[in-house]
Design a protein around this motif. Structure first.
Motif, PDB file in Angstrom:
ATOM      1  N   ASN A   1      31.656  44.895  37.193  1.00  0.00           N
ATOM      2  CA  ASN A   1      30.424  45.321  37.744  1.00  0.00           C
ATOM      3  C   ASN A   1      29.818  46.029  36.413  1.00  0.00           C
ATOM      4  N   SER A   2      29.737  45.822  35.065  1.00  0.00           N
ATOM      5  CA  SER A   2      29.156  46.959  34.152  1.00  0.00           C
ATOM      6  C   SER A   2      27.803  46.524  34.190  1.00  0.00           C
ATOM      7  N   GLY A   3      27.153  47.583  33.459  1.00  0.00           N
ATOM      8  CA  GLY A   3      25.577  47.577  33.325  1.00  0.00           C
ATOM      9  C   GLY A   3      25.334  46.551  32.060  1.00  0.00           C
ATOM     10  N   ILE A   4      24.107  47.120  31.399  1.00  0.00           N
ATOM     11  CA  ILE A   4      23.661  46.103  30.424  1.00  0.00           C
ATOM     12  C   ILE A   4      23.801  46.793  29.146  1.00  0.00           C
ATOM     13  N   MET A   5      24.102  48.116  28.984  1.00  0.00           N
ATOM     14  CA  MET A   5      24.086  48.886  27.804  1.00  0.00           C
ATOM     15  C   MET A   5      24.837  48.275  26.721  1.00  0.00           C
ATOM     16  N   ASP A   6      26.065  47.693  26.716  1.00  0.00           N
ATOM     17  CA  ASP A   6      26.672  47.400  25.828  1.00  0.00           C
ATOM     18  C   ASP A   6      26.339  45.907  25.135  1.00  0.00           C
ATOM     19  N   GLN A   7      25.725  45.019  25.942  1.00  0.00           N
ATOM     20  CA  GLN A   7      25.328  43.783  25.423  1.00  0.00           C
ATOM     21  C   GLN A   7      24.109  44.203  24.672  1.00  0.00           C
TER      22      GLN A   7
ATOM     23  N   GLY B   1      30.534  45.956  17.284  1.00  0.00           N
ATOM     24  CA  GLY B   1      30.884  46.835  18.333  1.00  0.00           C
ATOM     25  C   GLY B   1      29.650  47.700  18.687  1.00  0.00           C
ATOM     26  N   ARG B   2      30.031  48.896  19.447  1.00  0.00           N
ATOM     27  CA  ARG B   2      28.786  49.948  19.611  1.00  0.00           C
ATOM     28  C   ARG B   2      29.506  51.204  20.099  1.00  0.00           C
ATOM     29  N   ILE B   3      28.769  52.155  19.884  1.00  0.00           N
ATOM     30  CA  ILE B   3      28.926  53.435  20.344  1.00  0.00           C
ATOM     31  C   ILE B   3      27.926  53.886  21.234  1.00  0.00           C
TER      32      ILE B   3
ATOM     33  N   THR C   1      32.884  58.557  24.477  1.00  0.00           N
ATOM     34  CA  THR C   1      31.786  57.479  24.386  1.00  0.00           C
ATOM     35  C   THR C   1      32.301  55.987  25.214  1.00  0.00           C
ATOM     36  N   GLY C   2      31.286  55.681  25.748  1.00  0.00           N
ATOM     37  CA  GLY C   2      31.821  54.562  26.619  1.00  0.00           C
ATOM     38  C   GLY C   2      32.371  54.905  27.956  1.00  0.00           C
ATOM     39  N   ALA C   3      32.893  54.124  28.705  1.00  0.00           N
ATOM     40  CA  ALA C   3      33.256  54.183  30.002  1.00  0.00           C
ATOM     41  C   ALA C   3      34.304  55.319  30.114  1.00  0.00           C
ATOM     42  N   GLY C   4      35.172  55.824  29.442  1.00  0.00           N
ATOM     43  CA  GLY C   4      36.162  56.818  29.410  1.00  0.00           C
ATOM     44  C   GLY C   4      37.263  56.452  30.081  1.00  0.00           C
TER      45      GLY C   4
ATOM     46  N   LYS D   1      38.810  52.837  37.357  1.00  0.00           N
ATOM     47  CA  LYS D   1      37.963  53.359  38.287  1.00  0.00           C
ATOM     48  C   LYS D   1      36.535  53.309  38.141  1.00  0.00           C
ATOM     49  N   TYR D   2      36.246  52.154  37.060  1.00  0.00           N
ATOM     50  CA  TYR D   2      34.739  51.996  36.732  1.00  0.00           C
ATOM     51  C   TYR D   2      34.183  51.446  37.940  1.00  0.00           C
ATOM     52  N   ASN D   3      34.625  50.468  38.744  1.00  0.00           N
ATOM     53  CA  ASN D   3      33.833  49.961  39.814  1.00  0.00           C
ATOM     54  C   ASN D   3      33.914  51.102  40.947  1.00  0.00           C
TER      55      ASN D   3
ATOM     56  N   GLU E   1      41.673  50.088  30.268  1.00  0.00           N
ATOM     57  CA  GLU E   1      41.567  48.407  30.966  1.00  0.00           C
ATOM     58  C   GLU E   1      40.552  48.434  31.902  1.00  0.00           C
ATOM     59  N   LEU E   2      39.163  48.272  31.426  1.00  0.00           N
ATOM     60  CA  LEU E   2      38.163  48.410  32.153  1.00  0.00           C
ATOM     61  C   LEU E   2      38.157  47.944  33.903  1.00  0.00           C
ATOM     62  N   SER E   3      38.572  46.577  33.752  1.00  0.00           N
ATOM     63  CA  SER E   3      38.652  45.967  35.185  1.00  0.00           C
ATOM     64  C   SER E   3      39.596  46.562  35.999  1.00  0.00           C
TER      65      SER E   3
ATOM     66  N   ILE F   1      24.793  59.181  23.654  1.00  0.00           N
ATOM     67  CA  ILE F   1      24.694  59.793  24.733  1.00  0.00           C
ATOM     68  C   ILE F   1      23.824  59.124  25.847  1.00  0.00           C
ATOM     69  N   GLY F   2      24.309  59.656  27.051  1.00  0.00           N
ATOM     70  CA  GLY F   2      23.644  58.890  28.478  1.00  0.00           C
ATOM     71  C   GLY F   2      24.638  57.958  29.005  1.00  0.00           C
ATOM     72  N   GLU F   3      25.796  58.597  29.599  1.00  0.00           N
ATOM     73  CA  GLU F   3      26.884  57.659  29.890  1.00  0.00           C
ATOM     74  C   GLU F   3      26.913  57.560  31.209  1.00  0.00           C
ATOM     75  N   HIS F   4      27.280  56.222  31.798  1.00  0.00           N
ATOM     76  CA  HIS F   4      27.200  55.868  33.189  1.00  0.00           C
ATOM     77  C   HIS F   4      25.991  55.865  33.886  1.00  0.00           C
ATOM     78  N   LEU F   5      24.702  55.651  32.807  1.00  0.00           N
ATOM     79  CA  LEU F   5      23.465  55.609  33.328  1.00  0.00           C
ATOM     80  C   LEU F   5      22.883  54.203  33.516  1.00  0.00           C
ATOM     81  N   ASP F   6      23.577  53.376  32.706  1.00  0.00           N
ATOM     82  CA  ASP F   6      22.935  52.035  32.725  1.00  0.00           C
ATOM     83  C   ASP F   6      22.612  51.365  34.109  1.00  0.00           C
ATOM     84  N   TYR F   7      23.813  51.209  34.940  1.00  0.00           N
ATOM     85  CA  TYR F   7      23.617  50.941  36.309  1.00  0.00           C
ATOM     86  C   TYR F   7      23.123  51.937  37.402  1.00  0.00           C
TER      87      TYR F   7
HETATM   88  C1  GLA Z   1      31.159  50.461  29.944  1.00  0.00           C
HETATM   89  C2  GLA Z   1      30.073  49.503  30.793  1.00  0.00           C
HETATM   90  C3  GLA Z   1      28.596  50.030  30.297  1.00  0.00           C
HETATM   91  C4  GLA Z   1      28.456  51.437  30.733  1.00  0.00           C
HETATM   92  C5  GLA Z   1      29.224  52.395  29.952  1.00  0.00           C
HETATM   93  C6  GLA Z   1      29.217  53.638  30.658  1.00  0.00           C
HETATM   94  O1  GLA Z   1      30.980  50.575  28.608  1.00  0.00           O
HETATM   95  O2  GLA Z   1      30.461  48.306  30.264  1.00  0.00           O
HETATM   96  O3  GLA Z   1      27.815  49.324  31.099  1.00  0.00           O
HETATM   97  O4  GLA Z   1      28.325  51.531  32.105  1.00  0.00           O
HETATM   98  O5  GLA Z   1      30.590  51.935  30.484  1.00  0.00           O
HETATM   99  O6  GLA Z   1      27.976  54.354  30.131  1.00  0.00           O
END
Ligand code: GLA
Length: 395
Positions: free
Chosen positions: A173-179, A29-31, A341-344, A227-229, A222-224, A34-40
């Motif tokens: 619509n998540s960014g690429i950070m987690d993968q 998994g990942r933590i 940490t993560g989406a919140g 309020k992420y999108n 529940e990401l999807s 810092i740098g949250e909601h910046l990948d997109y």
């Molecule tokens: C989720 C998303 C990531 C990123 C974080 C917030 O984990 O999957 O792409 O946007 O939220 O930093």
């Protein structure tokens, strides 16, 4: 830990499929430090892979059918998915992530896999805890298919396929950070990733007499459904307004001064607050890398705190549960910093805690959380780990 999980997978696999697994795999998994909601938003993020994640026991079958079972969803049957049936189906629950990965791998390599697989998985990160159980599963399946069928896909290919699954197969619509954090994980290192061009560097995590503790709010995220999108859309709106005057591609192309001089172009007050978080957080992330490289954990901790406050006040994604953890953590003098940490919207927080005080820390946060929220948080002490791998020592 690994020994026990392997023993559990082995006996379950035998019961389910009447044979021994041929291979075992693990994906972390990942933590995010810092740098949250910046990948997109084309910014810098600073995540790390962790020693908790998803395990799989696997055998090859002669028919092109994928038989999936998860020890985390014991109420569900074995999901048997023929290769020609790799389409999204809500009934197939968690296996949709796996189906998406296989489908896009076949598309990208222009092959139809000649055989099928029996796959039994077990994750020791709770799904919905905000530690990227879905990206962990995507990279796990990608790694397995690539390895068993010798497809020669690069790690970056698998990372991009994982993100495509989220965006196109699942509809988030998540960014690429987690993968990226999972695919490129490196033991004892965090990854400073520039999401604009995917350049990255590893930063050794020398925490001296401090440790990173993960605190699970046990409020499911529940990401999807979340309020992420909506946050993404607000950032896009802010960007469009700024682009009426400025030649920028992403919010993170702005420095703090240029943002301050032009913020009034963003007339929607919420969109303006989202943009403010993004621009300041990007600066904080680069300062955090610097602090770590200078062995200055005090500054690093302060930047974590500032990040949480910005996510609370300007990005509005923390919520009462994560704020309670944050506030109870930072009032302790042996805690250098803390943040969600993560989406919140629920999920986990992290804290930088003096190693010999971890027990006191847990007691204090637990008591405060019980008092304010009324149910228990959970605590995980993890190591920073490598990316997905075959567990060659087990057969
Ligand atoms: C989720 C998303 C990531 C990123 C974080 C917030 O984990 O999957 O792409 O946007 O939220 O930093």
């Amino acid at each position: 830990m690994t020994e026990n999980v392997i023993a559990l997978l082995k006996s379950s696999f035998n019961d389910l499929f009447n044979e021994q697994p041929e291979f075992y795999y693990f994906s972390p998994g990942r933590i995010n430090l810092i740098g949250e909601h910046l990948d997109y938003n084309g910014g810098h993020v600073f995540p790390a892979a962790i020693s908790f994640g998803t395990y799989a026991a696997v055998s090859i079958t002669d028919h092109p059918i994928f038989n999936f079972y998860s020890l985390n969803f014991k109420e569900e049957p074995i999901h048997s998915i023929p290769n020609e049936d790799l389409i999204f189906d809500k009934k197939h629950s968690w296996t949709n992530y796996a189906k998406g990965v296989i489908k896009y791998i076949e598309e990208q390599t222009n092959t139809t896999l000649p055989k099928g697989l029996n796959i039994c998985v077990y994750g020791n990160i709770q799904n919905g805890a905000g530690l990227s159980s879905s990206a962990s599963l995507e990279l796990l399946i990608g790694y397995i298919i690539n390895d068993i069928f010798s497809l020669n896909l690069s790690q970056l290919d698998l990372i991009k396929i994982g993100q495509r699954v989220e965006n196109e197969f699942i509809g988030l619509n998540s960014g690429i950070m987690d993968q990226f954090a999972i695919g490129m994980g490196k033991e004892s290192h965090a990854i400073l990733l520039n999401c604009n061009d995917l350049s990255y560097e590893y930063a050794p995590l020398h925490l001296k007499n401090y440790s990173l503790v993960i605190i699970n709010s046990n409020k499911r995220r529940e990401l999807s459904d979340s309020k992420y999108n909506e946050r993404r859309a607000e950032c896009e709106l802010a960007l469009q307004k700024l682009q009426t005057k400025l030649n920028i591609q992403h919010l993170c192309d702005l420095d703090v001064n240029t943002y301050e001089q032009n913020k009034n172009l963003i007339t929607d007050i919420n969109a303006q607050k989202r943009a403010k978080h993004v621009v300041y957080e990007n600066t904080r992330t680069l300062e955090a890398l610097n602090a770590l490289q200078n062995n200055d954990l005090t500054v690093f901790g302060k930047l974590m705190n500032d990040s949480h406050i910005s996510l609370k006040e300007d990005y509005d994604v923390t919520g009462k549960e994560l704020d309670t953890i944050f506030e109870s953590a930072i009032e302790l003098d042996y805690v250098l910093g803390s943040r969600m940490t993560g989406a919140g919207f629920g999920g986990c927080a992290i804290a930088l805690v003096q190693s010999d005080k971890i027990k006191d820390f847990k007691n204090h946060v637990h008591a405060q959380y019980m008092k304010v929220i009324g149910y228990e948080p959970e605590f995980y002490e993890v190591n920073i780990s490598d990316g997905p791998k075959k567990l060659k020592e087990y057969r």
